[in-house]
Design a protein around this motif. Structure first.
Motif, mmCIF file in Angstrom:
data_model
loop_
_atom_site.group_PDB
_atom_site.id
_atom_site.type_symbol
_atom_site.label_atom_id
_atom_site.label_comp_id
_atom_site.label_asym_id
_atom_site.label_seq_id
_atom_site.Cartn_x
_atom_site.Cartn_y
_atom_site.Cartn_z
ATOM 1 N N SER A 25 -15.295 2.589 -5.948
ATOM 2 C CA SER A 25 -16.487 2.011 -5.308
ATOM 3 C C SER A 25 -16.155 1.443 -3.923
ATOM 4 O O SER A 25 -17.051 0.995 -3.204
ATOM 5 N N ALA A 26 -14.898 1.457 -3.556
ATOM 6 C CA ALA A 26 -14.513 0.970 -2.221
ATOM 7 C C ALA A 26 -14.834 2.038 -1.175
ATOM 8 O O ALA A 26 -15.263 3.148 -1.505
ATOM 9 N N ASP A 27 -14.612 1.690 0.097
ATOM 10 C CA ASP A 27 -14.972 2.595 1.184
ATOM 11 C C ASP A 27 -13.811 3.502 1.570
ATOM 12 O O ASP A 27 -13.980 4.705 1.743
ATOM 13 N N TRP A 28 -12.651 2.916 1.749
ATOM 14 C CA TRP A 28 -11.453 3.657 2.147
ATOM 15 C C TRP A 28 -10.343 3.332 1.153
ATOM 16 O O TRP A 28 -10.429 2.338 0.407
ATOM 17 N N LEU A 29 -9.294 4.179 1.176
ATOM 18 C CA LEU A 29 -8.089 3.878 0.409
ATOM 19 C C LEU A 29 -6.957 3.647 1.416
ATOM 20 O O LEU A 29 -6.714 4.493 2.288
ATOM 21 N N HIS A 30 -6.299 2.484 1.322
ATOM 22 C CA HIS A 30 -5.249 2.114 2.289
ATOM 23 C C HIS A 30 -3.884 2.449 1.686
ATOM 24 O O HIS A 30 -3.568 2.023 0.574
ATOM 25 N N VAL A 31 -3.092 3.207 2.431
ATOM 26 C CA VAL A 31 -1.810 3.702 1.926
ATOM 27 C C VAL A 31 -0.694 3.186 2.841
ATOM 28 O O VAL A 31 -0.655 3.513 4.030
ATOM 29 N N ASP A 32 0.197 2.368 2.296
ATOM 30 C CA ASP A 32 1.254 1.719 3.075
ATOM 31 C C ASP A 32 2.546 2.517 2.993
ATOM 32 O O ASP A 32 3.178 2.576 1.946
ATOM 33 N N VAL A 33 2.933 3.089 4.125
ATOM 34 C CA VAL A 33 4.157 3.887 4.200
ATOM 35 C C VAL A 33 5.238 3.056 4.891
ATOM 36 O O VAL A 33 5.045 2.608 6.029
ATOM 37 N N TYR A 200 -6.332 -5.209 -6.863
ATOM 38 C CA TYR A 200 -5.596 -4.718 -8.038
ATOM 39 C C TYR A 200 -5.169 -5.836 -8.991
ATOM 40 O O TYR A 200 -4.910 -5.594 -10.163
ATOM 41 N N GLY A 201 -5.136 -7.065 -8.481
ATOM 42 C CA GLY A 201 -4.798 -8.186 -9.347
ATOM 43 C C GLY A 201 -6.007 -8.736 -10.089
ATOM 44 O O GLY A 201 -5.873 -9.603 -10.952
ATOM 45 N N ALA A 202 -7.202 -8.221 -9.756
ATOM 46 C CA ALA A 202 -8.428 -8.725 -10.393
ATOM 47 C C ALA A 202 -8.674 -8.009 -11.719
ATOM 48 O O ALA A 202 -8.342 -6.830 -11.863
ATOM 49 N N ALA A 203 -9.266 -8.728 -12.667
ATOM 50 C CA ALA A 203 -9.588 -8.121 -13.957
ATOM 51 C C ALA A 203 -10.618 -7.007 -13.760
ATOM 52 O O ALA A 203 -10.573 -5.976 -14.430
ATOM 53 N N ASP A 204 -11.528 -7.208 -12.808
ATOM 54 C CA ASP A 204 -12.578 -6.222 -12.538
ATOM 55 C C ASP A 204 -12.522 -5.851 -11.046
ATOM 56 O O ASP A 204 -13.141 -6.518 -10.208
ATOM 57 N N PRO A 205 -11.761 -4.783 -10.688
ATOM 58 C CA PRO A 205 -11.621 -4.421 -9.271
ATOM 59 C C PRO A 205 -12.964 -4.149 -8.586
ATOM 60 O O PRO A 205 -13.130 -4.520 -7.412
ATOM 61 N N ALA A 206 -13.920 -3.547 -9.292
ATOM 62 C CA ALA A 206 -15.219 -3.247 -8.658
ATOM 63 C C ALA A 206 -15.930 -4.539 -8.265
ATOM 64 O O ALA A 206 -16.525 -4.630 -7.186
#
Ligand code: DX5
Ligand code: ZN
Length: 215
Positions: A25-33, A200-206
């Motif tokens: 349900s988020a807008d973008w996915l952030h990928v840390d390289v 990701y630490g939340a019980a309900d990410p949405a």
């Protein structure tokens, strides 16, 4: 409209497909390289971006914390990144320029990133040529660090530059963004919020994503 970009650095890498679906349900996915040189930590690289590209249609916002990133623009473009962002501290100006030109050639959106130590004015030589400016509100390298309030004036200054020189440019903030700090960065002018542990630490990410958006 505020965009939320969950950082998969805080996800369970053994089950990445499921972790991506949890934040759909988020807008973008952030990928840390991270390369273990520009920052002390080592995270993930090209093959993971390639697998993510197969697993989701989400916009892949790839944050390159690597020395001389020009070396890897083609590889991450081939892997399916939608946007690549390079640290201004990761090379000399001609190297940064070459990285942005490589992104342009590959049709990938172009971002530049500032460590906390780097001043707002550092964006000026590039601002007309980029799609996104990312302000770090922690020292890059690890998730779960404390938000640096002293970066707020820099976010405000860059928002003023964006309005003057390139109003279509996104202003993204990364590091320690949670329900308490999100309103501060939005008020300072950010329109894309990266959040790792707060999602990701939340019980309900949405629900966490909705809260961060201010809904
Ligand atoms: C840090 C990374 C961040 C990190 C954010 O170097 O660039 O994207 O995952 O994590 P949180 O939101 O937990 O500070
Ligand atoms: Zn990041």
């Amino acid at each position: 409209m505020i965009k939320i970009a969950p950082s998969i650095l805080s996800a369970d890498f053994a089950d990445l497909g499921r972790e991506v679906r949890r934040v759909s349900s988020a807008d973008w996915l952030h990928v840390d390289v991270m390369d273990g040189m520009f920052v002390s930590n080592i995270s993930i690289g090209v093959p993971v971006v390639k697998s993510l590209r197969k697993a989701t249609d989400m916009f892949l916002d790839v944050h390159l914390m690597i020395e001389k990133p020009v070396r890897y623009i083609d590889a991450f473009a081939d892997a399916g990144a939608d946007l690549l962002s390079v640290h201004l501290e990761a090379d000399m100006p001609p190297g940064i320029r070459a990285a942005l030109e490589a992104m342009e050639r590959r049709g990938v959106k172009k971002g530049i990133v500032l460590r906390p130590i780097t001043a707002a004015e550092a964006v000026l030589p590039y601002i007309k040529d980029v799609d996104l400016i990312l302000v770090m509100t922690v020292e890059p390298g690890f998730g779960g660090q404390k938000f640096m309030t002293d970066q707020l004036p820099k976010i405000e200054a860059i928002r003023r530059y964006i309005e003057e020189y390139n109003p279509a440019c996104h202003l993204e903030v990364d590091g320690g963004v949670d329900p308490n700090t999100a309103p501060l960065v939005v008020r300072a002018g950010a329109d894309v919020l990266v959040a790792g542990s707060a999602v990701y630490g939340a019980a309900d990410p949405a629900a966490a994503i909705r809260t961060l958006r201010g809904e």
